[in-house]
Design a protein around this motif. Structure first.
Motif, mmCIF file in Angstrom:
data_model
loop_
_atom_site.group_PDB
_atom_site.id
_atom_site.type_symbol
_atom_site.label_atom_id
_atom_site.label_comp_id
_atom_site.label_asym_id
_atom_site.label_seq_id
_atom_site.Cartn_x
_atom_site.Cartn_y
_atom_site.Cartn_z
ATOM 1 N N TYR A 9 1.139 -1.188 -0.059
ATOM 2 C CA TYR A 9 -0.183 0.024 -0.104
ATOM 3 C C TYR A 9 0.989 1.278 -0.091
ATOM 4 C CZ TYR A 9 -3.835 -3.302 0.937
ATOM 5 O OH TYR A 9 -4.776 -4.253 0.968
ATOM 6 N N ARG A 10 0.624 2.374 -0.587
ATOM 7 C CA ARG A 10 1.378 3.443 -1.092
ATOM 8 C C ARG A 10 0.750 4.803 -0.585
ATOM 9 N NH1 ARG A 10 2.656 0.055 -5.067
ATOM 10 N NH2 ARG A 10 4.830 -0.770 -4.836
ATOM 11 N N ARG A 11 -0.757 4.453 0.001
ATOM 12 C CA ARG A 11 -1.479 5.878 0.232
ATOM 13 C C ARG A 11 -2.213 5.437 1.516
ATOM 14 N NH1 ARG A 11 -3.418 5.348 -4.734
ATOM 15 N NH2 ARG A 11 -5.484 5.742 -3.966
ATOM 16 N N PHE A 12 -2.138 6.322 2.497
ATOM 17 C CA PHE A 12 -2.748 6.099 3.871
ATOM 18 C C PHE A 12 -3.489 6.947 4.508
ATOM 19 C CE2 PHE A 12 1.502 4.187 3.107
ATOM 20 C CZ PHE A 12 1.408 2.806 3.209
ATOM 21 N N HIS A 13 -4.636 6.497 5.233
ATOM 22 C CA HIS A 13 -5.477 7.327 6.099
ATOM 23 C C HIS A 13 -4.378 8.081 7.096
ATOM 24 C CE1 HIS A 13 -9.133 6.508 4.514
ATOM 25 N NE2 HIS A 13 -8.908 5.154 4.610
ATOM 26 N N LYS A 60 11.908 6.339 -1.651
ATOM 27 C CA LYS A 60 11.172 6.529 -2.937
ATOM 28 C C LYS A 60 10.095 5.383 -2.978
ATOM 29 C CE LYS A 60 15.455 8.249 -4.994
ATOM 30 N NZ LYS A 60 16.216 8.437 -3.969
ATOM 31 N N TRP A 61 9.097 6.079 -3.853
ATOM 32 C CA TRP A 61 7.784 5.008 -3.947
ATOM 33 C C TRP A 61 7.560 4.620 -5.382
ATOM 34 C CZ3 TRP A 61 4.808 4.223 0.152
ATOM 35 C CH2 TRP A 61 5.299 4.794 1.288
ATOM 36 N N ALA A 62 7.217 3.363 -5.662
ATOM 37 C CA ALA A 62 6.496 2.868 -6.930
ATOM 38 C C ALA A 62 7.387 3.170 -8.139
ATOM 39 C CB ALA A 62 5.050 3.420 -6.952
ATOM 40 N N ALA A 63 8.472 2.357 -8.244
ATOM 41 C CA ALA A 63 9.416 2.751 -9.278
ATOM 42 C C ALA A 63 8.909 2.501 -10.537
ATOM 43 C CB ALA A 63 10.807 1.872 -8.977
ATOM 44 N N ALA A 64 7.797 1.601 -10.503
ATOM 45 C CA ALA A 64 7.276 1.241 -11.917
ATOM 46 C C ALA A 64 6.145 2.144 -12.558
ATOM 47 C CB ALA A 64 6.548 -0.230 -11.981
ATOM 48 N N LEU A 65 5.956 3.284 -11.837
ATOM 49 C CA LEU A 65 5.196 4.256 -12.062
ATOM 50 C C LEU A 65 5.679 5.754 -12.076
ATOM 51 C CD1 LEU A 65 2.076 3.295 -9.373
ATOM 52 C CD2 LEU A 65 2.145 2.875 -11.873
ATOM 53 N N PRO A 66 4.906 6.754 -12.586
ATOM 54 C CA PRO A 66 5.442 8.068 -12.625
ATOM 55 C C PRO A 66 5.315 8.596 -11.440
ATOM 56 C CG PRO A 66 3.865 7.546 -14.556
ATOM 57 C CD PRO A 66 3.799 6.419 -13.835
ATOM 58 N N LYS A 67 6.337 9.292 -11.059
ATOM 59 C CA LYS A 67 6.498 9.990 -9.600
ATOM 60 C C LYS A 67 4.919 10.404 -9.019
ATOM 61 C CE LYS A 67 9.185 12.806 -6.629
ATOM 62 N NZ LYS A 67 10.324 13.476 -6.205
ATOM 63 N N GLU A 68 4.427 11.138 -9.861
ATOM 64 C CA GLU A 68 3.189 11.854 -9.506
ATOM 65 C C GLU A 68 1.958 10.968 -9.506
ATOM 66 O OE1 GLU A 68 3.422 11.830 -13.919
ATOM 67 O OE2 GLU A 68 4.663 12.379 -12.705
ATOM 68 N N LEU A 69 1.979 9.718 -9.731
ATOM 69 C CA LEU A 69 1.153 8.756 -9.519
ATOM 70 C C LEU A 69 1.490 7.614 -8.276
ATOM 71 C CD1 LEU A 69 -0.010 7.707 -13.079
ATOM 72 C CD2 LEU A 69 -1.187 9.094 -11.603
ATOM 73 N N GLY A 70 2.734 7.581 -8.189
ATOM 74 C CA GLY A 70 3.024 6.367 -7.141
ATOM 75 C C GLY A 70 3.646 7.045 -5.855
ATOM 76 N N THR A 71 3.771 8.324 -5.935
ATOM 77 C CA THR A 71 4.114 8.933 -4.709
ATOM 78 C C THR A 71 3.135 9.291 -3.861
ATOM 79 O OG1 THR A 71 6.330 9.411 -5.435
ATOM 80 C CG2 THR A 71 5.915 10.430 -3.416
ATOM 81 N N PRO A 72 2.987 9.081 -2.428
ATOM 82 C CA PRO A 72 1.878 9.744 -1.796
ATOM 83 C C PRO A 72 2.297 11.194 -1.758
ATOM 84 C CG PRO A 72 3.103 8.329 -0.387
ATOM 85 C CD PRO A 72 3.814 8.053 -1.737
ATOM 86 N N LEU A 165 -2.455 1.145 -12.038
ATOM 87 C CA LEU A 165 -3.555 1.973 -11.344
ATOM 88 C C LEU A 165 -4.732 2.250 -12.314
ATOM 89 C CD1 LEU A 165 -1.336 4.860 -9.786
ATOM 90 C CD2 LEU A 165 -1.616 2.682 -8.675
ATOM 91 N N ASP A 166 -6.103 2.255 -11.577
ATOM 92 C CA ASP A 166 -6.990 2.555 -12.434
ATOM 93 C C ASP A 166 -7.224 4.252 -12.171
ATOM 94 O OD1 ASP A 166 -8.273 3.084 -10.100
ATOM 95 O OD2 ASP A 166 -9.586 1.255 -9.928
ATOM 96 N N GLU A 167 -8.233 4.808 -12.590
ATOM 97 C CA GLU A 167 -8.485 6.264 -12.492
ATOM 98 C C GLU A 167 -8.533 6.891 -10.969
ATOM 99 O OE1 GLU A 167 -12.006 3.750 -13.184
ATOM 100 O OE2 GLU A 167 -10.328 4.124 -14.484
ATOM 101 N N GLU A 168 -8.929 5.940 -10.329
ATOM 102 C CA GLU A 168 -8.961 6.434 -8.848
ATOM 103 C C GLU A 168 -7.761 5.986 -7.917
ATOM 104 O OE1 GLU A 168 -12.475 4.550 -7.455
ATOM 105 O OE2 GLU A 168 -13.837 5.494 -8.233
ATOM 106 N N ARG A 169 -6.593 5.510 -8.652
ATOM 107 C CA ARG A 169 -5.221 5.259 -8.133
ATOM 108 C C ARG A 169 -5.324 4.150 -7.368
ATOM 109 N NH1 ARG A 169 -3.404 10.371 -5.370
ATOM 110 N NH2 ARG A 169 -1.388 9.153 -5.014
ATOM 111 N N ASN A 170 -6.334 3.053 -7.540
ATOM 112 C CA ASN A 170 -6.303 1.830 -6.886
ATOM 113 C C ASN A 170 -5.477 0.997 -7.695
ATOM 114 O OD1 ASN A 170 -8.259 2.116 -4.857
ATOM 115 N ND2 ASN A 170 -9.650 2.348 -6.325
#
Length: 185
Positions: A9-13, A60-72, A165-170
């Motif tokens: 998981y990369r985004r948290f409450h 660093k977060w989610a190397a397989a994704l663009p930073k703006e999508l993978g970084t919380p 990811l989908d459009e809701e970043r799941n």
């Protein structure tokens, strides 16, 4: 143990991980198996909001994704970290111990529905300095922790192992079929 939901998981409450959960994680990792019973690992639990904030730019977060999508972003970041450091005098198989330890921590967290992200793309020297990790130890991994604010779903492997990811970043994580990885004799 429900391993189906134990994903990265990369985004948290922004709800803190309870002290009792962190304590149980530390007790379980203390008792985990290790090569030659060498016990070469030490752990730093980062839980104060100031220190958690100071850790954010060092991972660093989610190397397989663009930073703006993978970084919380702020408001989605983990609420705790566990830093695993290994003795420089550890026995040769001790990197296996690091893997056993981080999985023990992640599994214990997930028993309480606390999500995690195992991070190896880290600024280890800066983390070592920030947390005053003792000389003779080297930071090996960081485990980010928090209550997930997104879904992470295993899907059937089709063309690529890359998660997406989908459009809701799941998150959707392709996995190989059981019959493709296991044989019985």
């Amino acid at each position: 143990m429900d391993y189906q939901g134990m994903r990265t998981y990369r985004r948290f409450h922004q709800e803190p991980v309870p002290e009792a959960v962190l304590g149980e994680m530390m007790e379980n990792v203390r008792l985990a198996s290790c090569a030659k019973n060498d016990q070469p690992l030490i752990y730093t639990v980062v839980r104060s909001s100031e220190m958690v904030k100071a850790m954010q730019p060092l991972v660093k977060w989610a190397a397989a994704l663009p930073k703006e999508l993978g970084t919380p972003v702020e408001g989605e970041q983990p609420t705790a970290f566990v830093v695993i450091a290994k003795s420089e005098k550890a026995v040769p198989l001790s990197d296996i111990d690091v893997g056993i330890a981080v999985n023990t921590l992640a599994a214990t967290a997930w028993e309480h529905k606390v999500g995690s992200c195992i991070m190896a793309s880290i600024n280890a020297p800066k983390i070592q300095e920030l947390l005053a990790i003792p000389e003779g130890y080297k930071v090996r991994l960081v485990l980010a922790l928090g209550y997930p604010s997104h879904k992470s779903t295993v899907v059937e492997l089709k063309d690529s192992l890359d998660y997406y990811l989908d459009e809701e970043r799941n998150y959707y994580v392709p996995k190989r079929a059981l019959e493709d990885i296991v044989t019985y004799k």
